[in-house]
Scaffold this active site. Structure first.
Site, PDB file in Angstrom:
ATOM      1  N   CYS A 112       0.830  -1.201   0.000  1.00 34.50           N
ATOM      2  CA  CYS A 112       0.000   0.000   0.000  1.00 34.50           C
ATOM      3  C   CYS A 112       0.866   1.253   0.000  1.00 34.50           C
ATOM      4  O   CYS A 112       0.355   2.358   0.143  1.00 34.50           O
ATOM      5  CB  CYS A 112      -0.931  -0.009   1.210  1.00 34.50           C
ATOM      6  SG  CYS A 112      -0.100   0.336   2.767  1.00 34.50           S
TER       7      CYS A 112
ATOM      8  N   CYS B  90       4.754   1.681   4.007  1.00 38.85           N
ATOM      9  CA  CYS B  90       6.097   1.605   4.597  1.00 38.85           C
ATOM     10  C   CYS B  90       7.034   2.628   3.957  1.00 38.85           C
ATOM     11  O   CYS B  90       7.910   3.173   4.625  1.00 38.85           O
ATOM     12  CB  CYS B  90       6.645   0.185   4.487  1.00 38.85           C
ATOM     13  SG  CYS B  90       5.748  -0.991   5.534  1.00 38.85           S
TER      14      CYS B  90
ATOM     15  N   CYS C 156       3.550  -7.126   5.375  1.00 42.54           N
ATOM     16  CA  CYS C 156       3.256  -7.825   4.114  1.00 42.54           C
ATOM     17  C   CYS C 156       4.498  -8.532   3.581  1.00 42.54           C
ATOM     18  O   CYS C 156       4.443  -9.685   3.166  1.00 42.54           O
ATOM     19  CB  CYS C 156       2.730  -6.853   3.063  1.00 42.54           C
ATOM     20  SG  CYS C 156       1.111  -6.185   3.444  1.00 42.54           S
TER      21      CYS C 156
ATOM     22  N   CYS D 292       2.784  -2.518  10.619  1.00 41.03           N
ATOM     23  CA  CYS D 292       1.872  -2.085   9.552  1.00 41.03           C
ATOM     24  C   CYS D 292       1.512  -0.629   9.791  1.00 41.03           C
ATOM     25  O   CYS D 292       0.477  -0.343  10.357  1.00 41.03           O
ATOM     26  CB  CYS D 292       0.635  -2.970   9.522  1.00 41.03           C
ATOM     27  SG  CYS D 292      -0.386  -2.719   8.071  1.00 41.03           S
TER      28      CYS D 292
ATOM     29  N   HIS E 173       2.507  -3.532  25.937  1.00 37.64           N
ATOM     30  CA  HIS E 173       1.744  -3.345  27.174  1.00 37.64           C
ATOM     31  C   HIS E 173       2.584  -2.765  28.317  1.00 37.64           C
ATOM     32  O   HIS E 173       2.107  -1.965  29.112  1.00 37.64           O
ATOM     33  CB  HIS E 173       1.185  -4.709  27.571  1.00 37.64           C
ATOM     34  CG  HIS E 173       0.408  -4.723  28.840  1.00 37.64           C
ATOM     35  ND1 HIS E 173      -0.750  -4.007  29.008  1.00 37.64           N
ATOM     36  CD2 HIS E 173       0.618  -5.372  30.013  1.00 37.64           C
ATOM     37  CE1 HIS E 173      -1.235  -4.218  30.220  1.00 37.64           C
ATOM     38  NE2 HIS E 173      -0.414  -5.040  30.847  1.00 37.64           N
TER      39      HIS E 173
ATOM     40  N   CYS F 290       2.899   0.973  28.085  1.00 29.93           N
ATOM     41  CA  CYS F 290       1.729   1.652  27.540  1.00 29.93           C
ATOM     42  C   CYS F 290       1.400   2.886  28.372  1.00 29.93           C
ATOM     43  O   CYS F 290       1.414   2.841  29.604  1.00 29.93           O
ATOM     44  CB  CYS F 290       0.537   0.699  27.535  1.00 29.93           C
ATOM     45  SG  CYS F 290      -0.977   1.494  26.971  1.00 29.93           S
TER      46      CYS F 290
ATOM     47  N   CYS G 119      -7.648   1.997  30.483  1.00 33.91           N
ATOM     48  CA  CYS G 119      -7.039   0.848  29.800  1.00 33.91           C
ATOM     49  C   CYS G 119      -7.990   0.283  28.739  1.00 33.91           C
ATOM     50  O   CYS G 119      -9.208   0.212  28.937  1.00 33.91           O
ATOM     51  CB  CYS G 119      -6.715  -0.235  30.823  1.00 33.91           C
ATOM     52  SG  CYS G 119      -6.090  -1.746  30.067  1.00 33.91           S
TER      53      CYS G 119
ATOM     54  N   CYS H 230      -7.649  -4.738  23.265  1.00 34.80           N
ATOM     55  CA  CYS H 230      -6.229  -4.402  23.081  1.00 34.80           C
ATOM     56  C   CYS H 230      -5.339  -5.648  23.109  1.00 34.80           C
ATOM     57  O   CYS H 230      -5.451  -6.494  23.986  1.00 34.80           O
ATOM     58  CB  CYS H 230      -5.793  -3.432  24.171  1.00 34.80           C
ATOM     59  SG  CYS H 230      -4.141  -2.790  23.874  1.00 34.80           S
TER      60      CYS H 230
ATOM     61  N   CYS I 183       7.057   0.038  20.542  1.00 37.91           N
ATOM     62  CA  CYS I 183       6.202   1.194  20.207  1.00 37.91           C
ATOM     63  C   CYS I 183       5.982   2.132  21.385  1.00 37.91           C
ATOM     64  O   CYS I 183       5.999   3.349  21.241  1.00 37.91           O
ATOM     65  CB  CYS I 183       4.817   0.733  19.745  1.00 37.91           C
ATOM     66  SG  CYS I 183       4.804  -0.121  18.189  1.00 37.91           S
TER      67      CYS I 183
ATOM     68  N   CYS J  61      -0.778   4.076  19.092  1.00 36.18           N
ATOM     69  CA  CYS J  61      -2.162   3.615  18.954  1.00 36.18           C
ATOM     70  C   CYS J  61      -2.946   3.697  20.259  1.00 36.18           C
ATOM     71  O   CYS J  61      -4.024   4.284  20.308  1.00 36.18           O
ATOM     72  CB  CYS J  61      -2.178   2.184  18.417  1.00 36.18           C
ATOM     73  SG  CYS J  61      -1.389   2.044  16.794  1.00 36.18           S
TER      74      CYS J  61
ATOM     75  N   CYS K 171      -4.264  -1.794  20.624  1.00 36.07           N
ATOM     76  CA  CYS K 171      -3.152  -2.340  19.829  1.00 36.07           C
ATOM     77  C   CYS K 171      -3.691  -3.546  19.065  1.00 36.07           C
ATOM     78  O   CYS K 171      -4.441  -4.365  19.610  1.00 36.07           O
ATOM     79  CB  CYS K 171      -2.026  -2.764  20.767  1.00 36.07           C
ATOM     80  SG  CYS K 171      -0.702  -3.685  19.959  1.00 36.07           S
TER      81      CYS K 171
ATOM     82  N   CYS L  19       0.245  -5.546  15.117  1.00 31.24           N
ATOM     83  CA  CYS L  19       0.524  -5.587  13.685  1.00 31.24           C
ATOM     84  C   CYS L  19       1.950  -6.043  13.381  1.00 31.24           C
ATOM     85  O   CYS L  19       2.295  -6.235  12.221  1.00 31.24           O
ATOM     86  CB  CYS L  19       0.240  -4.229  13.044  1.00 31.24           C
ATOM     87  SG  CYS L  19       1.368  -2.917  13.545  1.00 31.24           S
TER      88      CYS L  19
END
Lengths: 595, 379
Positions: free
Chosen positions: B60, B63, B171, B220, B266, B269, B289, B295, B304, B316, B323, B326
């Site tokens: 798509c 990236c 992908c 992703c 987590h 987070c 939460c 999640c 992340c 996210c 989450c 991904c």
């Protein structure tokens, strides 16, 4: 006759092939637009929880994910029966997210994807023999728009100044989306019932700061006339003629200052938009401004038969002044950029979603469909030998289907939206071209519409952020999966590339029966339909001269720069365009008919 | 670590000399493979040009968009400071495929098809793959064709002569969205470069009989830091291929420094405090939460929550969205339905939920967290 094929057309999203037949005069006599990849995207939603759609479907496209996820959210709002109660501040938050994505996407197209073609050596060959003015114009084009890793005749060409400066701006805009959307690409905040995140006062401050920084870029690179002056005299002009007059007078002033010195630099007042507005068009540049040369982009990418084309907008961006809720049918005037259909002879009509059909006559799908959607079925070819892209206009040659509105191929995107919204400058330009015997739609008006739309949305964005959004407001209404039983939803929206619609239906367990997107590039890159009428991009290619500046030099089949301009002027997105539909379910969307 | 990232974020890399720049990149990229370069950099300030061939399959372009968002380093800095030559990249390059009467024409300055063949012929490049690779229909690969050849064919040719292969995004690494279960997924038969979902034997390289090590950078999209720091480490020789790969990659080919086996999203987070107190949102738009909104952060092995996204402004879960894991090989099927809490699914990513809950909470977690899990599980 010579076959000239561009494959792949790069600097777009995805894989596109443009195949043309060119005669000895260098004029295209036949063309096919082929999308080269099949993913089967929306099939992955069948029998699944419909709420997953907004996060999954946006992964069709990493350039305009916001548009897909918001269109999905629109379809789900209706599916869950909550479209009329979505809180105003959720609608504004969606608008802000979408507006930032529009600006980022348009800027990417203008500077990273489309702009580099202005540094094509074909322009050097045409312009430099014209003396000092030609030399100066070429110097600006290559100096501003050359892409990375670029070479001409074995010599490395430095990256263009505008190109280079645009990259951090794009990043900044993506950051702004992330502030209220979690991350980009693939922001995460679209959900039926509203918006998952409630932007706070600090976020509003950040967004305002991002806005000011982006506007610095605009005033340094894009537009040298003050932004407010531009908006006041074009978008807010009292008539299309006045908007065009303002721009022509502004450019005249620049020409008078620069003509003796041959200085067309930004320092001399030539922002990228002003530069292209003057030099991109024969009518504006040569006829109205008296310039010795232009790129003649107004003579390519047009339509020869107004009865075989229309311009379509589904309507995008909610109107905050309407308060909570919105109408999923997007009636005329209900959205900030209104829905509408403008005919090939520039007459406005109201949009009616039930007039959309799709044809597979020239695409690689089994032709088992009949006229009734409840019985229609579409499946991809599975014989590798049948997937051929070089068999000509009579054959099947693409994975893209042929959507039609009331039987007519439609251009979608900034030009269509600006015409439907009767935006004064773009409407004025279209009328002027029409009157002087040019096609109202052409590469020049398509690019000017994209530039103008970026300005208009930036202008409105500031209002949404600082005036309309209330950080103490409500951001969502409660939903429950059971609300989606035996239901249907339609999401009509506008992506940067044009009209985007999603249709969803569910069963008694609230599971998805069908999920169907009909996306902008499906319209623009469409192949021929059952009646043999070519799609918009195909029509725009047929009749065009392939070489720079109206085939100014000897015909050169090996550098068909006008094919590149025309193809890229639609900002194609092939991963969006290709999808398969499955209408086997008994609750298939009634608005779609396979022919 | 968190403070360090913040500090580095505020630096303008363009104003740094190469030595300081590399030092900053090394520290940011953390221990495992960028940590020990310091002395070497001091003596080796010049890098030979490194060519990158970046291929796009069924993707798509997310990236590629993501890498343009890079901040530590950003793409322009990476190109100039590391002397990277992005020699082939369909979205960025000037060229396009040009054919007259079926034959490629002009030169590699304008024709991308000639360019990519010349680059492969010259060799000595890093191959980056974005997007899944079509194997269907019937192993022909004709569901994705570019420039008169299947993407499968182009990939095979480029992979054979590459010095190193990076699969970027879920992908390319595991098939991702292109491999999601559907009525047509058997027919389209999309593959990741070295894996298809969790299965290495179904990776396209195995299918083609090509034996080359691959570094997987899922996500992703993939985070730009993950991509650029890995590319940087390869160029610096901090990752020796293949000898270092066994120690720095996990069982799914991911650099453990970004996708730690013993760390999940987590743990850091921004909403973790609510989890520890057992306070959960059950409708969107709140600030607690997101566990009950489905999640999957406790099962998502990525940094992340420390690194965050787009200039570290958010992520996210911070934006109120669960989450969806991904970066995991089974994405998206292993995470679906996204908005149903993982416990209700019983099994996730092939493992028993109870084991995963314990792993997620981890040995060092405060007692309150354990209580919260018990409360959710109704123990």
């Amino acid at each position: 006759m010579v076959n000239v094929t561009v494959d792949p057309l790069t600097r777009i999203e995805g894989h596109l092939r443009l195949s043309t037949e060119v005669n000895a005069e260098g004029v295209i006599t036949d063309a096919q637009s082929s999308c080269l990849m099949f993913r089967g995207f929306e099939r992955i939603l069948q029998n699944q929880d419909p709420r997953d759609a907004a996060l999954l479907v946006q992964r069709i496209c990493g350039v305009c994910p916001t548009s897909h996820s918001l269109t999905a959210a629109n379809a789900l709002d209706q599916l869950f029966g909550v479209a009329d109660t979505i809180p105003k501040d959720a609608l504004v938050a969606r608008n802000i997210n979408q507006a930032l994505n529009f600006i980022a996407s348009h800027a990417t197209h203008i500077y990273i994807l489309w702009g580099p073609d202005l540094a094509n050596p074909a322009y050097r060959d045409v312009l430099t023999p014209l003396g000092e003015t030609g030399n100066a114009v070429w110097k600006e084009m290559v100096g501003r728009f050359a892409p990375i890793s670029y070479k001409i005749d074995g010599q490395s060409v430095p990256v263009g100044s505008s190109y280079l400066a645009a990259i951090p701006e794009k990043k900044r805009l993506q950051e702004a989306i992330a502030v209220i959307g979690g991350k980009m690409p693939h922001q995460v905040t679209s959900y039926p019932g509203g918006y998952t995140y409630k932007p706070n006062v600090a976020d509003i401050g950040k967004l305002s700061s991002y806005y000011l920084q982006v506007m610095d870029f605009v005033s340094n690179y894009t537009l040298k006339v003050p932004f407010e002056t531009w908006i006041e005299n074009t978008y807010n002009a009292s008539s299309p003629q006045k908007a065009v007059s303002f721009v022509v007078e502004h450019l005249k002033g620049l020409v008078e200052k620069s003509v003796a010195s041959n200085d067309f630099s930004r320092e001399a007042g030539w922002g990228d938009a002003e530069f292209y507005a003057a030099f991109g068009s024969e009518l504006v540049g040569e006829t109205l401004l008296g310039l010795p040369a232009s790129l003649k982009h107004d003579k390519i990418g047009g339509y020869s038969d107004p009865s075989k084309i229309a311009f379509l907008s589904y309507g995008g961006f909610y109107k905050p002044e309407n308060g909570d809720g919105y109408d999923p049918n997007s009636p005329a005037g209900d959205r900030f950029l209104t829905s509408g259909v403008v005919t090939g002879s520039l007459e406005y009509q109201n949009f009616d979603a039930s007039k959309i059909t799709e044809s597979v006559a020239h695409a690689f799908y089994d032709d088992t469909a009949d006229l009734h959607p409840s019985k229609g079925e579409t499946n991809p070819f599975t014989d590798p030998e049948a997937i051929r892209f070089d068999q000509g206009s009579e054959s099947r040659y693409t994975w893209n289907k042929a959507p039609r509105y009331d039987g007519t191929p439609c251009e979608v995107g900034p030009l269509a939206r600006m015409l439907a919204a009767k935006e004064p400058l773009v409407t004025g330009l279209a009328l002027a071209f029409n009157e002087k015997g040019y096609s109202a739609a052409n590469v020049y008006t398509r690019m000017m519409a994209r530039i103008q739309e970026t300005a208009i949305i930036a202008n409105e964005l500031l209002k949404w952020v600082t005036v309309d959004y209330d950080p103490n407001g409500k951001i969502a209404v409660d939903t429950d999966l059971s609300m989606a039983k035996n239901s249907e939803g339609m999401g009509l929206w506008e992506a940067p590339r044009g009209a985007l619609g999603h249709w969803v239906s569910t069963d008694s367990n609230s599971k998805v029966i069908t999920y169907q997107p009909v996306v902008p590039s499906t319209w623009n890159l469409s192949p021929r339909d059952g009646a043999g009428v070519p799609g918009p991009l195909e029509q725009a290619l047929i009749g065009a001269k392939i070489n720079a500046v109206d085939n100014a030099l000897d015909i050169n089949y090996t550098n068909p720069v006008n094919i590149l301009h025309i193809g890229r002027s639609y900002d194609p997105c092939v991963s969006c365009a290709v999808h398969t539909i499955d209408l086997t379910g008994k609750n298939a969307p009634r608005t779609l008919r396979i022919v | 670590m968190k403070n360090l990232i913040r500090t580095l974020d505020s630096l303008d890399f363009l104003k740094l000399d190469r030595r300081t720049f590399m030092k900053a990149v090394g520290v940011l990229g953390a221990t495992t493979f960028l940590g020990t370069y310091k002395t070497e950099i001091a003596s080796a300030l010049e890098f030979a040009e490194t060519k990158i061939i970046w291929l796009h399959g069924a993707e798509c372009t997310g990236c590629s968009e993501s890498i343009l968002n890079g901040g530590n380093p950003d793409i322009v800095q990476a190109i100039s400071k590391l002397n990277v030559n992005i020699a082939y990249h369909e979205t960025l390059l000037a060229q396009q495929g040009l054919f007259v009467d079926g034959e490629p024409v002009n030169t590699s300055e304008l024709n991308s098809e000639l360019l990519v063949d010349e680059l492969i012929e010259e060799g000595n490049y890093i191959l980056v793959v974005e997007g899944a690779i079509a194997n269907g229909p019937d192993g022909s690969g004709r569901y994705c064709v570019i420039g008169n050849r299947t993407f499968k064919e182009l990939f095979a040719k480029a992979a054979t002569r590459a010095n190193a292969i990076l699969a970027v995004g879920t992908c390319a690494t595991y098939g991702g969205i292109a491999c999601a279960d559907s009525a047509v997924s058997q027919v389209t038969d999309y593959r990741g470069v070295a894996f298809t979902k969790e299965d290495r034997s179904k990776g396209m390289l195995t299918e083609l009989g090509i034996h080359k090590p691959v570094i997987n950078i899922p996500g992703c999209p993939a985070h730009p830091d993950w991509i650029l720091l890995t590319v940087g480490a390869v160029i610096l020789g901090k990752i020796k291929i293949p000898e270092d790969l066994e120690t720095i990659l996990d069982q799914y080919g991911r650099p453990k420094v970004f996708f730690p086996t013993d760390h999940t999203v987590h743990e850091n987070c921004p909403r973790r405090g609510y989890y520890d107190r057992g306070e959960f949102d059950e409708q969107i738009g709140g600030e607690k939460c997101l566990w009950k909104l489905g999640c999957k952060a406790p099962y998502s092995h990525a940094d992340c929550a420390i690194r965050k996204w787009n200039g570290s402004v958010s992520m996210c879960t911070q934006a109120g969205s669960p989450c969806i894991a991904c970066v995991e090989p089974g994405f998206p099927d292993s995470s679906r339905p996204f908005y149903v809490e993982a416990e209700d699914k019983g099994v996730l990513l092939g493992a028993n939920i109870d084991t995963l809950s314990k792993a997620a909470v981890g040995a060092a977690t405060v007692v309150a967290g354990v209580h919260a899990v018990r409360r959710m599980k109704g123990e």
